[in-house]
Write an enzyme that holds these catalytic residues in place. Structure first.
Site, PDB file in Angstrom:
ATOM      1  N   TYR A 145      28.290  83.880  64.298  1.00  0.00           N
ATOM      2  CA  TYR A 145      27.222  82.886  64.253  1.00  0.00           C
ATOM      3  C   TYR A 145      27.518  81.934  63.106  1.00  0.00           C
ATOM      4  CZ  TYR A 145      22.563  80.814  63.599  1.00  0.00           C
ATOM      5  OH  TYR A 145      21.512  79.939  63.458  1.00  0.00           O
ATOM      6  N   ASP A 239      33.793  80.776  57.247  1.00  0.00           N
ATOM      7  CA  ASP A 239      32.342  80.679  57.116  1.00  0.00           C
ATOM      8  C   ASP A 239      31.871  81.868  56.290  1.00  0.00           C
ATOM      9  OD1 ASP A 239      29.646  80.621  57.240  1.00  0.00           O
ATOM     10  OD2 ASP A 239      29.494  80.413  59.423  1.00  0.00           O
ATOM     11  N   LYS A 267      23.201  80.999  51.553  1.00  0.00           N
ATOM     12  CA  LYS A 267      22.540  82.246  51.173  1.00  0.00           C
ATOM     13  C   LYS A 267      22.611  82.569  49.666  1.00  0.00           C
ATOM     14  CE  LYS A 267      22.264  83.735  55.881  1.00  0.00           C
ATOM     15  NZ  LYS A 267      23.112  83.759  57.046  1.00  0.00           N
TER      16      LYS A 267
HETATM   17  C1  PLP Z   1      23.172  82.507  58.001  1.00  0.00           C
HETATM   18  C2  PLP Z   1      24.463  81.997  58.466  1.00  0.00           C
HETATM   19  C3  PLP Z   1      24.645  80.645  58.802  1.00  0.00           C
HETATM   20  C4  PLP Z   1      23.518  79.666  58.876  1.00  0.00           C
HETATM   21  O1  PLP Z   1      22.903  79.450  57.653  1.00  0.00           O
HETATM   22  P1  PLP Z   1      21.415  78.847  57.612  1.00  0.00           P
HETATM   23  O2  PLP Z   1      21.134  78.700  56.169  1.00  0.00           O
HETATM   24  O3  PLP Z   1      20.556  79.846  58.325  1.00  0.00           O
HETATM   25  O4  PLP Z   1      21.455  77.551  58.343  1.00  0.00           O
HETATM   26  C5  PLP Z   1      25.922  80.225  59.111  1.00  0.00           C
HETATM   27  N1  PLP Z   1      26.957  81.080  59.109  1.00  0.00           N
HETATM   28  C6  PLP Z   1      26.819  82.372  58.802  1.00  0.00           C
HETATM   29  C7  PLP Z   1      28.021  83.252  58.778  1.00  0.00           C
HETATM   30  C8  PLP Z   1      25.568  82.877  58.478  1.00  0.00           C
HETATM   31  O5  PLP Z   1      25.437  84.187  58.220  1.00  0.00           O
END
Ligand code: PLP
Length: 430
Positions: A145, A239, A267
């Site tokens: 994701y 990511d 995060k």
């Molecule tokens: C949480 C997450 C996102 C999206 O981040 P948001 O702050 O919710 O937009 C993208 N990539 C990964 C791997 C994530 O865990």
């Protein structure tokens, strides 16, 4: 039985003007049944709902609260920052400070751009990879994701996996025609795509997948990706929105030796405030406006309160260096899961990496999205609610990682271990 009366009342009220009473679908309890738990407050390792039930929190806002909730130094930093105002639309010193801390933690990151969410970081990184390479296509892995940008809402994990959605309505064919899907831990699936497509700008990957539950990559898979990318002029986008600063001070890319060209963060670096970031070596970042022709902007980007929370979080993280303690606690939780599963004859796999861990209710090992989906989600439902009954809050989905924070005390771990046993006992009676 714990009482959830006030949560239930808020759920009814909330549905009037909020969609499903939530602002993010992962907060809905659709896959575990029952109503969402509404939170009143949290401190350290403990989160308290509106009915005053207390839980050891293993959701941690889906990752950001790595020091636990309401850490004193973070609280002080925010309070101090608010005294000077909230947002200026002009630069502040705090952005420079956090940028320095982030770039120092990543060997191949010279410059960074702060944005407001992980989603924003990722879709900006894609634009940057396309600008830099002059190519259009990207490869993503099923079950990973990367936020909710149109082009990435295909075969995605997190809430889409939880709700069994293959993608999203409202995404035009055109928006996903340049997104190619490969299988995690399957190098051949990537090789096939690379040999059939000449214009691949980037491969985007979660270094440790955390949005189909935790899935750890094989060494040879990562080595192969590095080689393929290099030979074909393809950028690797790591990511690390979830994994950044989670398993070491810096990126999981170092631990698995992934040669990332662009890194996305979020995060943890916001310490609970809306912050995302993407960074790379100078040559790539100089494509970004105002230095280059790739445009990306934000009214609240680099917000001083959010920067203050991020700086305080990273400073404290560096000082505490909780990473070996994370490993120890994760091991205790893993043992509890495996031992209790054996005691009660429940088929269970546990995947973990650093401070991310979760069980899958299946007898086959989980190495990609397909094998993650072998999990028995009916068992997960019972497991989730029995943990809640016994004072442990985990994400209401089979496909989300549990997180550990540095505020998790020995007595919290003991409680988690005990509750896991009771929950698996109940699962075994299904
Ligand atoms: C949480 C997450 C996102 C999206 O981040 P948001 O702050 O919710 O937009 C993208 N990539 C990964 C791997 C994530 O865990």
């Amino acid at each position: 039985m714990i009482s959830l009366k006030k949560s239930q009342k808020l759920f009814v009220e909330g549905q009037k003007h909020l969609v499903g009473a939530v602002n993010s679908p992962v907060r809905a309890f659709s896959s575990v049944g029952g109503n969402p738990i509404f939170i009143k407050k949290a401190r350290g390792s403990i989160i308290v709902d509106v009915d005053n039930n207390k839980y050891v929190d293993m959701v941690l806002s889906y990752g950001p609260m790595i020091l636990g909730h309401k850490h004193k130094l973070v609280q002080n930093a925010i309070t101090k920052a608010t005294k000077n105002g909230y947002s200026f639309g002009a630069s502040t010193q705090s952005e420079i400070t956090l940028a320095g801390m982030v770039c120092d933690a990543f060997a191949k990151m010279d410059k960074v751009r702060f944005v407001n969410s992980g989603t924003e970081a990722v879709f900006s990184a894609l634009r940057l990879a396309r600008a830099f390479t002059g190519k259009d296509k990207i490869i993503k892995f099923s079950g990973c994701y990367h936020g909710h940008a149109d082009s990435l809402l295909v075969a995605a994990g997190s809430g889409l996996a939880t709700l069994s959605l293959p993608g999203s309505k409202g995404v035009p064919e055109d928006a996903v025609k340049n997104t190619l899907i490969a299988e995690y831990n399957n190098l051949e699936s990537v090789e096939t795509l690379v040999s059939a497509n000449k214009d691949i700008a980037a491969i985007i990957i979660e270094p440790i997948a955390g949005n189909m539950g935790v899935v750890v990559p094989d060494d040879c898979f990562i080595k192969g990706l590095n080689k393929l990318a290099k030979e074909n002029n393809i950028l690797i986008i790591a990511d690390e929105v979830m994994t950044g600063f989670r398993s070491k001070f810096g990126g999981a890319q170092d631990l698995i030796e992934l040669n990332a060209d662009i890194t996305c963060l979020g995060k943890v670096i916001g310490g609970g405030f809306p912050v995302g970031a993407y960074g790379a070596r100078n040559e790539i970042m100089e494509m970004v406006a105002p230095l280059g022709g790739m445009y990306q902007a934000g009214t609240l980007s680099g917000n001083p309160i959010a920067m203050a929370a991020g700086i305080a979080t990273l400073r404290e993280l560096k000082k505490q260096n909780p990473y070996s303690k994370f490993e120890d606690n994760a091991r205790l939780i893993e043992e509890a899961l495996l031992n209790s599963a054996k005691e009660f004859g429940v088929d269970l796999q546990v995947n973990k990496f650093g401070s991310m861990i979760n069980p899958f209710f299946t007898d086959k090992s989980v190495t990609n999205f397909e094998s993650a989906q072998n999990s028995d989600t009916e068992k997960f439902k019972v497991f989730f609610w029995e943990l809640a009954e016994n004072g442990v809050f985990i994400p209401p989905s089979q496909y989300e990682a549990w997180f550990l924070s540095s505020s998790l005390a020995d007595k919290d771990v003991k409680k988690v271990v005990k509750s896991i046993r009771l929950a698996l006992k109940k699962v075994s009676r299904l």
